[in-house]
Write a protein that holds these residues in place. Structure first.
Motif, short mmCIF file in Angstrom:
data_model
loop_
_atom_site.label_atom_id
_atom_site.label_comp_id
_atom_site.label_asym_id
_atom_site.label_seq_id
_atom_site.Cartn_x
_atom_site.Cartn_y
_atom_site.Cartn_z
N MET A 89 29.68 35.62 35.71
CA MET A 89 29.80 37.08 35.89
C MET A 89 30.98 37.46 35.31
SD MET A 89 30.15 39.16 39.64
CE MET A 89 31.32 40.67 39.58
N VAL A 90 30.76 38.81 34.74
CA VAL A 90 31.96 39.60 34.13
C VAL A 90 32.11 40.81 34.78
CG1 VAL A 90 32.66 40.76 32.19
CG2 VAL A 90 32.14 38.31 31.94
N ALA A 91 33.08 41.58 35.37
CA ALA A 91 33.03 42.65 35.70
C ALA A 91 34.47 43.42 35.02
CB ALA A 91 33.49 42.92 37.16
N THR A 92 34.29 44.68 34.54
CA THR A 92 35.04 45.31 34.13
C THR A 92 35.30 46.70 34.64
OG1 THR A 92 33.71 46.12 32.17
CG2 THR A 92 35.19 44.34 31.75
N ALA A 93 36.47 47.21 34.82
CA ALA A 93 36.73 48.86 35.31
C ALA A 93 37.77 49.37 34.31
CB ALA A 93 37.29 48.72 36.79
N ALA A 94 37.19 50.92 34.01
CA ALA A 94 37.88 51.71 32.95
C ALA A 94 37.71 53.05 33.65
CB ALA A 94 37.61 51.52 31.73
N ARG A 95 38.63 54.00 33.00
CA ARG A 95 38.61 55.20 33.31
C ARG A 95 37.37 56.06 32.87
NH1 ARG A 95 43.08 58.95 33.87
NH2 ARG A 95 41.79 60.40 32.71
N HIS A 96 36.90 55.37 31.73
CA HIS A 96 35.67 55.90 31.15
C HIS A 96 34.37 54.86 30.91
CE1 HIS A 96 37.48 59.82 30.72
NE2 HIS A 96 38.74 59.09 30.02
#
Length: 148
Positions: A89-96
């Protein structure tokens, strides 16, 4: 922000508890062991723990800098996995959203082509074969030219 390699199954939903707080977008990808031949019983994954964890952490940190991520997570299993089980699993979080999607895609391209895992398909009849690198996975890295 973390990279983890483990033999135990993981729960993708549980991995997201508290993940990406304050971000405008969270993107996840979960890979499942698939059988393209109809004859596979399992996939066996080998690795060198220190080397693999270091490489995954480097991929994640590189993605964080390039896409200005507020959080990222990589979970990858090793050992014997049955067809249909989550493998990673890959998860990414960003402002946009665009940055979160691109970062997840970037991480997947790096994981598929450069993560130090060795995979062996175990057939239902007991036979096995090592999985070769795929040219398509290697070609996908050309999108991220300046990181090669």
């Amino acid at each position: 922000m973390s990279a983890r390699v483990q033999s135990d199954p993981f729960d993708p939903a549980a991995e997201l508890a508290g993940f990406g707080r304050g971000a405008g977008a969270v993107v996840t990808f979960t890979g499942i062991v698939r059988d393209d031949t109809g004859r596979m019983a399992a996939l066996e994954i080998e690795h060198y723990p220190a080397m693999t964890e270091r490489a995954l952490a480097e991929f994640g940190e590189r993605a964080a800098r390039r896409f200005d991520l507020t959080d990222w997570r990589i979970v990858h299993r090793h050992g014997r996995l049955a067809v249909g089980q989550p493998i990673m699993m890959v998860a990414t979080a960003a402002r946009h959203r665009k940055a979160a999607f691109q970062a997840a895609d970037y991480l997947m391209d790096w994981l598929k082509s450069r993560a130090p895992f060795w995979k062996r398909e175990i057939a239902q009849d007991g036979g096995s074969r090592w999985v070769d690198a795929k040219a398509d996975d290697e070609d996908a890295l050309t999108r991220w030219q300046h990181d090669l």
